[in-house]
Scaffold this motif. Sequence first.
Motif, PDB file in Angstrom:
ATOM      1  N   PRO A 203      -8.636 -40.476 -81.178  1.00 43.24           N
ATOM      2  CA  PRO A 203      -7.871 -39.822 -80.221  1.00 43.24           C
ATOM      3  C   PRO A 203      -6.262 -39.969 -80.242  1.00 43.24           C
ATOM      4  O   PRO A 203      -5.319 -39.124 -80.432  1.00 43.24           O
ATOM      5  N   TYR A 204      -5.947 -41.153 -81.029  1.00 41.29           N
ATOM      6  CA  TYR A 204      -4.743 -41.626 -81.098  1.00 41.29           C
ATOM      7  C   TYR A 204      -4.080 -40.844 -82.590  1.00 41.29           C
ATOM      8  O   TYR A 204      -2.986 -40.091 -82.179  1.00 41.29           O
ATOM      9  N   PHE A 231      -1.219 -45.610 -85.690  1.00 42.40           N
ATOM     10  CA  PHE A 231      -1.255 -47.202 -85.658  1.00 42.40           C
ATOM     11  C   PHE A 231      -0.414 -47.676 -84.745  1.00 42.40           C
ATOM     12  O   PHE A 231      -0.484 -48.714 -83.921  1.00 42.40           O
ATOM     13  N   LYS A 232       0.963 -47.192 -84.621  1.00 43.13           N
ATOM     14  CA  LYS A 232       2.067 -47.661 -83.915  1.00 43.13           C
ATOM     15  C   LYS A 232       1.720 -47.459 -82.630  1.00 43.13           C
ATOM     16  O   LYS A 232       2.129 -48.439 -81.702  1.00 43.13           O
ATOM     17  N   ALA A 233       1.223 -46.403 -81.993  1.00 39.17           N
ATOM     18  CA  ALA A 233       0.796 -46.080 -80.622  1.00 39.17           C
ATOM     19  C   ALA A 233      -0.139 -47.012 -79.961  1.00 39.17           C
ATOM     20  O   ALA A 233       0.091 -47.583 -78.879  1.00 39.17           O
ATOM     21  N   VAL A 234      -1.235 -47.417 -80.836  1.00 43.63           N
ATOM     22  CA  VAL A 234      -2.055 -48.446 -80.349  1.00 43.63           C
ATOM     23  C   VAL A 234      -1.564 -49.995 -80.136  1.00 43.63           C
ATOM     24  O   VAL A 234      -1.719 -50.453 -79.540  1.00 43.63           O
ATOM     25  N   LYS A 394      -5.835 -55.711 -88.081  1.00 45.56           N
ATOM     26  CA  LYS A 394      -4.530 -56.440 -88.670  1.00 45.56           C
ATOM     27  C   LYS A 394      -3.310 -55.922 -87.852  1.00 45.56           C
ATOM     28  O   LYS A 394      -2.579 -56.542 -87.724  1.00 45.56           O
ATOM     29  N   VAL A 395      -3.264 -54.727 -87.356  1.00 45.46           N
ATOM     30  CA  VAL A 395      -1.961 -54.126 -86.842  1.00 45.46           C
ATOM     31  C   VAL A 395      -2.173 -54.836 -85.376  1.00 45.46           C
ATOM     32  O   VAL A 395      -0.966 -55.125 -84.923  1.00 45.46           O
ATOM     33  N   THR A 401       2.001 -53.892 -90.621  1.00 42.10           N
ATOM     34  CA  THR A 401       2.717 -52.827 -89.943  1.00 42.10           C
ATOM     35  C   THR A 401       1.910 -51.616 -89.781  1.00 42.10           C
ATOM     36  O   THR A 401       0.866 -51.448 -90.792  1.00 42.10           O
ATOM     37  N   PRO A 402       2.113 -50.775 -88.991  1.00 41.93           N
ATOM     38  CA  PRO A 402       1.520 -49.645 -88.865  1.00 41.93           C
ATOM     39  C   PRO A 402       1.641 -48.606 -90.411  1.00 41.93           C
ATOM     40  O   PRO A 402       0.842 -47.972 -90.753  1.00 41.93           O
TER      41      PRO A 402
END
Length: 421
Positions: A203-204, A231-234, A394-395, A401-402
């Motif tokens: 969904p992200y 990945f950044k949103a999570v 890892k994120v 990093t994302p």
Amino acid sequence: MRRGMATTALAAGLALAATACGSGGGGDQQSGGELSGTVTFWDTSNDAEKATYKKLAESFEKEHPKVDVKYVSVAFGEANAKFKNAAGAGAGAPDVMRTEVAWVADFANLGYLAPLDGTPALDDTGDYLPQALGSTKFKDKTYAVPQVTDTLGLFYNKRLLQQAGVEVPKTFAELTAAAKQIKEKTGATALYLRGDDPYWFLPYLYGEGGDLVDARDKVVTVDDDAGVKAFKAVKDLVDSKAAVTDATDGQENQLKALKDGSVAMAVSGPWDIEGVRAGKEFKDKKNLGVAPVPGGSASQGSPQGGWNLSVYAGSKNLQASYAFARYMSSAKIQQQTTEQLSLLPTRKSVYTLPSVKNNEMVGFFKPAVDKAVQRPWIAEGNALFEPIKVQMNKVLTGAATPEQAAKAVGDSYRKILKDYK
């Protein structure tokens, strides 16, 4: 090379076994057409569902008293590998298995599933939802029958949101903005974020306008800008304390957090409805609300999921297995699973029945399923999740990093999908 040759030989052997059993009317079937013998059924449903499925499977014996259905509950996390090991060894595989939609193409590609076209297993295929039927296809053949369809939704505690004075968020940005107020007014964290299961990452990704791959043009897309943003949103949700997460046992931890009221919201599907309602926060069943999964910066979307029934190509009782698969995907059985478990049928006709049409959760999830994002039904589809799982961890732990995570997933995909760009 040796592994490829062995797989080819095994697939050929299983295909011959299936042909032999089929032409003889099933290894345990009596002459004259009456079904008999044993059908071993592996059920991968969860703890809240398996008692119901066991009774439904056993009810097949009443219609076919000479058939013995051996019901086996197999944990979802173990089922894929367990089936492959048994089918690969040629011993111990079930006749019929409740198969996750992403497994069908994989198992079929290995030669482990019996093609169902032209068999009694397929009954009125025009009655199935097109997206559900699509997940049973591989290389223009049908290898399963649709049993349950689903997608993800936002489960929320109505009492906690009302106490906090916030609306149900339509985007993750709105959820983050409301998190502080939820914490101050109720003591609960806004969201439980499943960091242990890559299915919950989708969904992200869809919310940022992305996807895993473009299967038509054979292009890996997960490492583009949308993948980085996902990945950044999570990461941002957890870092801002709008969400809590962990890397293991997210299913049970999320359920407990919702049931106890330590979180106000969580993303899950119809399979968790009964489990959530067993908690103290939902003694009043009306306190559980379900809404679309919040959107990202570009759009909103959840993955199409669900379960199919597949027949093992090496079954010694194909005819009874075909009949059992048809029975367990019939309109009658789908109606009962909706009435008892609030699961979503795959047959159009079942949605017209009053008990289904008036089901509270069907009322939400059916429109959501109609708009759910189709995953690529390719043999490697299930293998695409593990790289995401590794990089999510890892994120979330700060080990990548994302940008690094998205690139690593893309690199892994190109190794798995050798003909993709």
